[in-house]
Design an enzyme around this catalytic site. Sequence first.
Site, mmCIF file in Angstrom:
data_model
loop_
_atom_site.group_PDB
_atom_site.id
_atom_site.type_symbol
_atom_site.label_atom_id
_atom_site.label_comp_id
_atom_site.label_asym_id
_atom_site.label_seq_id
_atom_site.Cartn_x
_atom_site.Cartn_y
_atom_site.Cartn_z
ATOM 1 N N ARG A 179 -115.453 -18.625 43.058
ATOM 2 C CA ARG A 179 -114.023 -18.865 43.242
ATOM 3 C C ARG A 179 -113.517 -18.202 44.520
ATOM 4 O O ARG A 179 -112.710 -18.783 45.263
ATOM 5 C CB ARG A 179 -113.239 -18.338 42.040
ATOM 6 C CG ARG A 179 -113.567 -19.039 40.739
ATOM 7 C CD ARG A 179 -112.645 -18.565 39.631
ATOM 8 N NE ARG A 179 -113.288 -18.678 38.334
ATOM 9 C CZ ARG A 179 -112.665 -18.486 37.185
ATOM 10 N NH1 ARG A 179 -111.389 -18.170 37.167
ATOM 11 N NH2 ARG A 179 -113.301 -18.603 36.034
ATOM 12 N N LYS A 201 -112.136 -12.341 25.613
ATOM 13 C CA LYS A 201 -111.248 -13.502 25.678
ATOM 14 C C LYS A 201 -112.017 -14.819 25.618
ATOM 15 O O LYS A 201 -111.421 -15.870 25.376
ATOM 16 C CB LYS A 201 -110.374 -13.448 26.935
ATOM 17 C CG LYS A 201 -111.106 -13.585 28.257
ATOM 18 C CD LYS A 201 -110.140 -13.429 29.416
ATOM 19 C CE LYS A 201 -110.849 -13.508 30.763
ATOM 20 N NZ LYS A 201 -111.499 -14.793 31.016
ATOM 21 N N ASP A 202 -113.342 -14.792 25.817
ATOM 22 C CA ASP A 202 -114.151 -16.015 25.756
ATOM 23 C C ASP A 202 -114.667 -16.319 24.355
ATOM 24 O O ASP A 202 -115.243 -17.386 24.124
ATOM 25 C CB ASP A 202 -115.363 -15.894 26.696
ATOM 26 C CG ASP A 202 -114.977 -15.922 28.166
ATOM 27 O OD1 ASP A 202 -113.887 -16.432 28.485
ATOM 28 O OD2 ASP A 202 -115.761 -15.418 28.990
ATOM 29 N N ARG A 230 -103.291 -21.483 30.080
ATOM 30 C CA ARG A 230 -102.159 -20.562 29.903
ATOM 31 C C ARG A 230 -101.551 -20.158 31.236
ATOM 32 O O ARG A 230 -100.322 -20.224 31.427
ATOM 33 C CB ARG A 230 -102.633 -19.309 29.144
ATOM 34 C CG ARG A 230 -101.590 -18.192 29.057
ATOM 35 C CD ARG A 230 -102.207 -16.914 28.472
ATOM 36 N NE ARG A 230 -103.309 -16.420 29.277
ATOM 37 C CZ ARG A 230 -103.168 -15.635 30.341
ATOM 38 N NH1 ARG A 230 -101.963 -15.252 30.734
ATOM 39 N NH2 ARG A 230 -104.228 -15.215 31.015
ATOM 40 N N ARG A 231 -102.391 -19.743 32.187
ATOM 41 C CA ARG A 231 -101.864 -19.315 33.486
ATOM 42 C C ARG A 231 -101.189 -20.462 34.213
ATOM 43 O O ARG A 231 -100.141 -20.289 34.837
ATOM 44 C CB ARG A 231 -103.003 -18.735 34.346
ATOM 45 C CG ARG A 231 -103.541 -17.415 33.825
ATOM 46 C CD ARG A 231 -104.641 -16.865 34.712
ATOM 47 N NE ARG A 231 -105.193 -15.640 34.138
ATOM 48 C CZ ARG A 231 -106.480 -15.403 33.958
ATOM 49 N NH1 ARG A 231 -107.376 -16.315 34.311
ATOM 50 N NH2 ARG A 231 -106.893 -14.271 33.429
ATOM 51 N N CYS A 284 -109.071 -21.166 24.212
ATOM 52 C CA CYS A 284 -108.565 -21.009 25.569
ATOM 53 C C CYS A 284 -108.147 -22.335 26.181
ATOM 54 O O CYS A 284 -107.693 -22.374 27.319
ATOM 55 C CB CYS A 284 -109.586 -20.298 26.449
ATOM 56 S SG CYS A 284 -111.177 -21.112 26.537
ATOM 57 N N ARG A 331 -112.975 -23.493 38.729
ATOM 58 C CA ARG A 331 -114.063 -23.125 37.841
ATOM 59 C C ARG A 331 -115.142 -22.383 38.620
ATOM 60 O O ARG A 331 -115.182 -22.395 39.840
ATOM 61 C CB ARG A 331 -114.679 -24.388 37.210
ATOM 62 C CG ARG A 331 -113.795 -25.125 36.209
ATOM 63 C CD ARG A 331 -113.637 -24.383 34.900
ATOM 64 N NE ARG A 331 -114.873 -23.822 34.398
ATOM 65 C CZ ARG A 331 -115.829 -24.516 33.775
ATOM 66 N NH1 ARG A 331 -115.667 -25.820 33.571
ATOM 67 N NH2 ARG A 331 -116.905 -23.924 33.346
#
Length: 311
Positions: A150, A79-80, A126-127, A239, A144
């Site tokens: 996190r 996804k990156d 998106r989230r 993204c 981040r």
Amino acid sequence: MKNIRIGTRGSRLALWQAHHVAACLERAQYTTEIVIITTTGDVVLDRSLAKIGSKGVFTIELEESLRSGHIDIAVHSAKDVQSSIPEDLELLAFMEREIVNDVVVSYNHDFSLDKPGIVLGTSSTRRRAMLQRYYPAAATAEARGNLQTRLRKLEEGQYDALVLAYAGVHRMEYDALIRYMLPETKFVPATGQGSVAIECARNMEPELKASLQDILDHPTTHLCVQAERAFLRTMEGGCSIPSFALATYTDGVLQLHGGLISLDGEEYVEEIQTTTDLTQVEALGVRVAEAVLGRGGRQILDEIRSHRAEA
């Protein structure tokens, strides 16, 4: 056999992925070496991905190492990976996909998404947009850093919960913190979520390339991610825009669910199409993206770009 130098970011999750690749290669009698490379996305943590320009933010330095011959393959979270790969490089393999869902994690066993005033940490545009659509009473905050950073911030009380990909949470063995598994039909994941991508130089020796692909590639996952990435390329986004795409393959039919959501979650355009011709999965991705753009997606993108230009 040739020693394979595996380039990776240095986070615990990235290293898990790299060691997973190494284990697969070593079972096939290759020797391996892990080479840790720091990327822009690992260094610049005081700004959101959208603000630093997310195209290749986690991959550019790894790609430079491929070009220089410092490494043989680069390992990425799929996804990156930016939607378009430089012509001198190629995506050799997509490894078998983990469960694709987003999850909500919290140290609070009684955590509820329906509680007013909760703060949800996420670094994903998106989230954030989907949370505003489905849980408008919740606030979102930028989160981040690597997974452990996190989680430390979560434990310190900066957020009530984090919204993350199940794959990373599971691979780092934090399953006990999962409070919700968000349905993939509503919280449709990002392109490639759950898979590990392997990148190499296009001029890699053909026999070695074929051998590595045979060991590392999962053909069904590869077909699905191909369709998703064609969707993303056609949307001309990465993204930093709230697009989503999930392809699934069942009984000879590949289905692609793609779409786009506005930053505030108010506007939502989605399209689902299928194909049984597995030579046409990229064409399917293009068709789904064009349908989304034609039914309001282009206007959403224009509004997002205008908003960012003013910010």
